[in-house]
Design a protein around this motif. Structure first.
Motif, short mmCIF file in Angstrom:
data_model
loop_
_atom_site.label_atom_id
_atom_site.label_comp_id
_atom_site.label_asym_id
_atom_site.label_seq_id
_atom_site.Cartn_x
_atom_site.Cartn_y
_atom_site.Cartn_z
N TYR A 107 34.62 42.44 49.78
CA TYR A 107 35.90 42.79 49.16
C TYR A 107 36.35 44.17 49.63
N LEU A 108 35.42 45.13 49.59
CA LEU A 108 35.77 46.50 50.00
C LEU A 108 36.15 46.55 51.48
N ARG B 3 39.58 45.09 51.94
CA ARG B 3 40.59 46.01 51.39
C ARG B 3 40.84 47.15 52.37
N GLN B 4 39.77 47.67 52.97
CA GLN B 4 39.95 48.74 53.97
C GLN B 4 40.75 48.24 55.17
N LEU C 206 44.54 42.15 50.99
CA LEU C 206 44.47 42.20 49.53
C LEU C 206 44.54 40.82 48.90
N ARG C 207 44.90 39.81 49.71
CA ARG C 207 44.99 38.44 49.20
C ARG C 207 44.25 37.50 50.14
N PHE D 78 36.28 38.54 41.65
CA PHE D 78 37.59 39.02 42.11
C PHE D 78 38.63 37.93 41.89
N VAL E 183 42.17 37.74 43.53
CA VAL E 183 42.35 37.91 44.98
C VAL E 183 42.53 36.57 45.71
#
Lengths: 354, 354
Positions: free
Chosen positions: A124-125, A128-129, A133-134, A155, A158
């Motif tokens: 997830y991280l 995101r970086q 986001l979806r 999550f 997401v």
């Protein structure tokens, strides 16, 4: 069918320092290897994360070539497909073979315990970086399916769809077989308490061979090997070590495996498989549509257990569909039967919530 | 229910010197340990030979106490029950722990390969020396059932009834699991090429634990252990070696086994199990009534395979009855479910030829 090459492969070092782990440990730094097929910025179908199983890699098309590629179900022209090597593996992400900076040599057995939840949070991280986001869907079989389910519980906002094939919390027989595989490695003197420079060949090969018996079905072994002597020509009736064909096959699988996978990684990932569990409170957090697929001859994650998980999800009002693939390939059916898996995935990606 | 003591135990040294073996080897002398329950001279029901499984002994009532004893199906007042420890075992008969006179120390890994046919021929010779020329029945489960079937094919005129429970030539999955068990022993450095003075503890315990997984059913493990942590209180989520309950159970079974069974004997008997096979010509020699029993959850000798053997016997005009016991105990059902086994044995002993 040749596997397509990733559009791009990249390593993402997480911003979180240190990365804290569910079992209590931490890692000063975590890097994850990602492989992309298609363009996340422009793919009309959005991004699909495909989670690999115990000894797989981020290069999804290498092990799911029948499903990932132009004109196939997961077509990079329509979806951006991403694979992420799990935390603890030895295929590019931080794991026991990574140098521990404090000691100047690989973590080895000092690598902390990780969970499926840790793997998923790291994914997830990383995404995101990368600005993702979806997710249209998270898909996987075996511990890839565990990751998909953990994504849905941890999550929930997401992802739209979670598809898990041959995956539930591991039943007692699976816990038993994983334990014996780890014992095979730990009791090999060449394991050297995890500080080996050459692999514990006998123990790791035996662990793989035990696992192979649980990945395949008895019917498949009967059809493929029966009671035939080993194809090398040795006579199993004449010497203690003379083998039947199925024994030669298992030895060969073990030898191949030792050349491609790290023993300490195997220990860490096998343990993560064990500790994966789902409480009713976990399930109640889910917002994605869940598609579960059972494999009729799966001995490690029996189809009845996958069906039971679907019932548990329904009981907490989660939208869930259950499909069962009839196969003699056992647990490996999710890899060996892409033509049977494809309709399940297609349904997962297109069915509207019920 | 306490096991009854044998009426008499005796060692029979065979008159045949050397004892020639099917695989080509020979033994200068063979002694078999026998345990009798009842009087062969006077038993109204005649003599019944009960053949033990892989790690059993001649003391039949010790492991089949629910079936052997006063008022039970195999009542020593009616039948003379005899158990004979198999050639190659470590419970009184000639085997790898027996001193090799030429070398002045145990045979160890020099013990020659034996077959189920060798075991049965040695039993036949031992009984003949004791004056027993007719058997009412030969009965056994697992490799005890293999022996019962070999008796029927090799000494067709001697027995009236053969009852084999959970026994067929070993299918490919069974050959696979036996191979891995032997690999576990052979790759333990403490095995010392078979010349150990202390047992190869890790390898033999692992072999036993692998076998236990194949003797039990997944459903039984789920019901008995589920995903509970080990009863010692260790937390499987906190350390690599922290165990679930099923893992603690398997370790305990392994530890117990190492104290009671010899590794080289295990290798020899496991190999004999592998090489047992039945050609149609073998089956066509049978004159006894055959009673086969399948165990519904047997993973090692699936009930479908036992049923298929019944069909093969019918095809060569052998009188055969097939029963199936519904049990969650897996292959171990023949030991764990005496109340379900008893009616099958009763039918085998009383049914007239069809």
């Amino acid at each position: 069918m040749d596997a397509i090459e990733p559009t791009v492969e990249c390593d993402v070092t997480l911003d979180e320092h240190p990365f804290r782990l569910e079992a209590g440990g931490e890692l000063p730094e975590v890097t994850l290897r990602c492989a992309w097929y298609g363009q996340p910025e422009t793919a009309p179908g959005g991004v699909i994360l495909v989670c690999h199983a115990l000894t797989g890699s981020a290069r999804v098309a290498d092990w799911w070539g029948g499903l990932v590629g132009p004109g196939r179900l997961l077509d990079p022209a329509h979806y951006a497909i991403v694979g992420i090597n799990v935390l603890g593996s030895c295929y590019g992400s931080t794991g026991p073979t990574t140098p521990d900076r404090q000691r100047g040599r690989p973590y080895g057995a000092r690598f902390p315990l990780v969970t499926i939840g840790d793997m998923v949070r790291a994914q997830y991280l990383a995404l995101r970086q990368l600005g993702i986001l979806r997710l249209t869907a998270v898909i996987g079989g075996s511990i890839g399916g565990m990751q998909a389910l953990r994504w849905a519980t941890d999550f929930p906002a997401v992802l739209d769809v979670c598809c898990a094939i041959g995956a539930t919390p591991l039943p007692a027989m699976g816990l038993a077989l994983n334990h014996l595989q780890r014992q095979a490695i730990l009791s090999d003197p060449a394991w050297q308490d995890g500080d080996y420079t050459t692999q514990p060949v006998a123990g790791l090969a035996l662990a793989r061979a035990i696992a192979m018996c649980s990945y395949k079905s008895a019917a498949l072994f009967d059809a493929r090997f029966g009671r035939r002597p080993d194809r090398s020509g040795e006579d199993p009736r004449k010497t203690l070590t003379g083998r039947y064909d199925v024994a030669g096959y298992l030895d060969h699988q073990g030898e191949k495996f030792v050349r491609r996978f790290d023993a300490n990684s195997y220990l860490v990932l096998s343990k993560a498989m064990d500790t994966f569990d789902l409480t009713d409170a976990d399930l109640a957090r889910i917002r994605a549509r869940i598609h579960l697929v059972g494999l009729s001859s799966d001995w490690l994650f029996p189809a009845a257990g996958v069906r039971a998980l679907a019932h548990r999800l329904r009981a907490v009002k989660v939208a869930v569909q259950y499909d069962e693939i009839t196969t003699d390939h056992g647990h490996d059916g999710f890899l060996a039967e892409p033509d049977a898996v494809a309709p399940c995935l297609r349904a997962a990606l297109t069915t509207q919530p019920t």
